[in-house]
Write a protein that holds these residues in place. Structure first.
Motif, PDB file in Angstrom:
ATOM      1  N   LEU A 139       1.047  -0.685  -0.478  1.00  0.00           N
ATOM      2  CA  LEU A 139       0.207   0.194   0.106  1.00  0.00           C
ATOM      3  C   LEU A 139       0.965   0.867   0.184  1.00  0.00           C
ATOM      4  O   LEU A 139       1.352   1.636   0.689  1.00  0.00           O
ATOM      5  CB  LEU A 139      -1.016   0.038   1.285  1.00  0.00           C
ATOM      6  N   THR A 175       0.428   4.228  -0.090  1.00  0.00           N
ATOM      7  CA  THR A 175      -0.434   5.510  -0.041  1.00  0.00           C
ATOM      8  C   THR A 175      -0.341   6.821   0.907  1.00  0.00           C
ATOM      9  O   THR A 175       0.979   6.764   2.009  1.00  0.00           O
ATOM     10  CB  THR A 175      -2.280   5.453   0.640  1.00  0.00           C
ATOM     11  N   PHE A 200      -4.430   5.029   3.467  1.00  0.00           N
ATOM     12  CA  PHE A 200      -4.657   3.906   3.828  1.00  0.00           C
ATOM     13  C   PHE A 200      -5.991   3.173   5.125  1.00  0.00           C
ATOM     14  O   PHE A 200      -6.444   2.273   4.714  1.00  0.00           O
ATOM     15  CB  PHE A 200      -3.840   4.123   5.009  1.00  0.00           C
ATOM     16  N   ALA A 241      -7.883   0.140   4.009  1.00  0.00           N
ATOM     17  CA  ALA A 241      -6.695  -1.442   5.152  1.00  0.00           C
ATOM     18  C   ALA A 241      -8.345  -1.880   5.660  1.00  0.00           C
ATOM     19  O   ALA A 241      -8.576  -3.414   4.465  1.00  0.00           O
ATOM     20  CB  ALA A 241      -6.317  -1.011   6.048  1.00  0.00           C
ATOM     21  N   PHE A 278      -0.274  -7.095   5.085  1.00  0.00           N
ATOM     22  CA  PHE A 278      -0.053  -5.582   3.889  1.00  0.00           C
ATOM     23  C   PHE A 278       1.757  -5.605   4.388  1.00  0.00           C
ATOM     24  O   PHE A 278       2.239  -5.561   5.534  1.00  0.00           O
ATOM     25  CB  PHE A 278      -0.716  -4.902   5.119  1.00  0.00           C
ATOM     26  N   TYR A 279       2.211  -4.331   3.398  1.00  0.00           N
ATOM     27  CA  TYR A 279       3.133  -3.700   3.513  1.00  0.00           C
ATOM     28  C   TYR A 279       3.314  -2.283   3.234  1.00  0.00           C
ATOM     29  O   TYR A 279       2.802  -1.678   2.194  1.00  0.00           O
ATOM     30  CB  TYR A 279       4.029  -4.632   2.928  1.00  0.00           C
ATOM     31  N   LEU A 280       3.218  -1.719   4.481  1.00  0.00           N
ATOM     32  CA  LEU A 280       3.332  -0.286   3.929  1.00  0.00           C
ATOM     33  C   LEU A 280       4.078   0.535   3.701  1.00  0.00           C
ATOM     34  O   LEU A 280       5.576  -0.244   3.491  1.00  0.00           O
ATOM     35  CB  LEU A 280       2.671   0.285   5.496  1.00  0.00           C
ATOM     36  N   ASN A 301       2.802   5.905   5.002  1.00  0.00           N
ATOM     37  CA  ASN A 301       1.409   5.996   5.390  1.00  0.00           C
ATOM     38  C   ASN A 301       1.860   5.002   7.018  1.00  0.00           C
ATOM     39  O   ASN A 301       1.222   4.088   7.428  1.00  0.00           O
ATOM     40  CB  ASN A 301       0.536   4.829   4.821  1.00  0.00           C
ATOM     41  N   LEU A 302       3.479   4.468   6.813  1.00  0.00           N
ATOM     42  CA  LEU A 302       3.863   3.682   8.242  1.00  0.00           C
ATOM     43  C   LEU A 302       4.081   5.043   9.332  1.00  0.00           C
ATOM     44  O   LEU A 302       4.308   5.558   9.794  1.00  0.00           O
ATOM     45  CB  LEU A 302       5.326   3.648   8.388  1.00  0.00           C
ATOM     46  N   TRP A 323      -1.053   3.816  13.718  1.00  0.00           N
ATOM     47  CA  TRP A 323      -2.182   3.922  13.875  1.00  0.00           C
ATOM     48  C   TRP A 323      -3.218   3.698  14.700  1.00  0.00           C
ATOM     49  O   TRP A 323      -4.244   4.504  14.999  1.00  0.00           O
ATOM     50  CB  TRP A 323      -2.839   3.321  12.562  1.00  0.00           C
ATOM     51  N   GLY A 331       6.687  -2.449   7.331  1.00  0.00           N
ATOM     52  CA  GLY A 331       6.734  -1.690   6.348  1.00  0.00           C
ATOM     53  C   GLY A 331       8.076  -0.774   6.507  1.00  0.00           C
ATOM     54  O   GLY A 331       8.471  -1.148   7.425  1.00  0.00           O
TER      55      GLY A 331
END
Length: 421
Positions: A245, A247, A251, A255, A268-270, A274-275, A278, A291
């Motif tokens: 992703l 983004t 995200f 997601a 998922f790999y960020l 977007n890392l 969250w 990520g």
């Protein structure tokens, strides 16, 4: 540490030196008539005021990067000014926003009219592209702590564009290899259709496919879009065993859609866009997701100083330190280059940036502004190693020494560093 090098024909620029009248410093030696080999040190006055502006994301889809980047700039300014080495930085902060809200369209002209020599920013490559040519025409340095688009390496910038963040040719290589090392063979990619997203997408795709893997689906969207059902449906239909992703804050919407479509979040790999931590801002569990973000492990003392500088401006405790070191180093390098040039003209400063970073190979190692400034004031050349790494600019204004952190999310939807490459 990863070493990443590119080169092009260097541009040599001149400018008008500006000298004031306060700090007397040793600048070199001049021959006298007192006999062979006899020298008398000469001095010149240094009392520089360097005007710098920030164009960093206070609003928009990268606003989570604003606090650490601004904290880095504020700390750098404080420590340069506190050192009292013949240069003072006058900082004006401004919002870059993003390519959607276009806050930079107000910030950049304001800073230009105030006569800044350099702007630190933007964070988003796509935003920087929208004002870089204007700064070049005005003779102003654009120095980004976070731009990663490969396009800037060959930009026609009159030597006025520099960055402490490495090109996505490095982050993309690390991410593509990481996915393959984790055993994935077929991946889907959702990416933002801008300079950042398309550049990183291309590198990840090429690297992953070079390992024998297959990109079974790739879907793009535009910054400002709010609906992603079509992209998610296409990715899910291809049944990838992992999804990348690329983004910004989108995200948090994408997601849950992917999870509801049957894609496991642990696969998922960020990326750096977007890392972030969250927490409860994403409605699904991200446990196991990974990520990448450029930057080394930061010392606790440096983090404490960043928090103190940010608190002085009324900011709350930093939860993320992405690109803080790169922002801090941008300030220090600009100050050292200005001091070395004995000038606050953009072209003069730019002509010294590679040298003070160690890129010329002629300098003496130093790790703080004060120590590096002392080398300059004694007539020497510094080789600044900062908190973001060794830097060592090439002729493009790209750092040739950088590291990429690999992170993994826990059950609380926050991430921790698990490896550095």
């Amino acid at each position: 540490m990863s070493v990443f090098t590119r080169s092009r024909v260097a541009k040599v620029l001149g400018g008008v030196a500006i000298a004031g009248a306060s700090a007397l410093v040793l600048a070199g030696c001049a021959s006298t008539g007192g006999g062979a080999g006899t020298t008398t040190p000469t001095t010149e006055e240094r009392d520089l005021t360097l005007k710098v502006g920030t164009v960093l994301p206070q609003t928009g889809s990268l606003a989570f990067l604003g606090p650490p980047e601004e904290a880095g700039a504020l700390l750098g300014v404080k420590e340069v000014n506190d050192a009292k080495k013949g240069i003072t930085i006058d900082l004006t902060r401004g919002d870059s926003g993003d390519a959607d809200n276009k806050a930079f369209e107000t910030t950049v002209p304001k800073l230009q009219s105030e006569g800044v020599s350099a702007m630190i920013g933007a964070a988003a490559s796509g935003v920087t592209k929208l004002f870089l040519d204007s700064n070049v025409s005005a003779g102003i340095i654009t120095f980004s702590p976070a731009n990663t688009s490969p396009d800037f390496t060959t930009w026609d910038d009159d030597n006025l564009y520099w960055r402490t963040a490495p090109s996505d040719l490095l982050q993309g290589e690390v991410l593509g290899n990481l996915i393959a090392e984790d055993g994935h063979k077929n991946i889907g990619i959702i990416y933002q259709n801008d300079a950042y997203g398309t550049g990183l997408y291309g590198v990840v795709k090429d690297v992953f496919e070079s390992t024998g893997g297959t990109v079974v689906a790739a879907e793009s969207y535009n910054d400002g879009d709010g609906q992603f059902d079509a992209q998610v449906s296409a990715i899910a239909a291809a049944k990838p065993d992992a999804v990348v992703l690329i983004t910004f804050d989108q995200f948090s919407t994408i997601a849950p859609l992917l999870v509801n479509a049957g894609v496991e979040a642990k696969n998922f790999y960020l990326v750096d866009g977007n890392l972030k931590q969250w927490g409860d801002k994403v409605s699904v569990s991200l446990e196991g997701a990974k990520g990448t973000t450029p930057g080394p492990v930061l010392e606790d003392d440096f983090k404490d100083r960043l928090n103190a500088a940010w608190a002085d401006e009324g900011g709350s405790e930093l939860q993320d330190f992405s690109y803080a070191a790169e922002s801090y180093d941008a300030v220090v390098l600009l100050a050292l280059a200005s001091l070395s040039a004995n000038s606050t003209e953009g072209a003069d400063i730019a002509a010294k940036l590679q040298e003070v970073s160690g890129g010329s190979g002629d300098g003496e190692k130093c790790t703080s502004f004060a120590d590096c400034a002392d080398i300059i004031l004694a007539g020497g050349v510094p080789d600044y190693d900062g908190y973001s790494g060794g830097v060592k600019f090439d002729e493009n204004g790209d750092p040739t020494e950088a590291s990429i952190g690999i992170f993994q999310f826990g059950a609380d939807n926050n991430h921790t560093r698990i490896e550095t490459r």
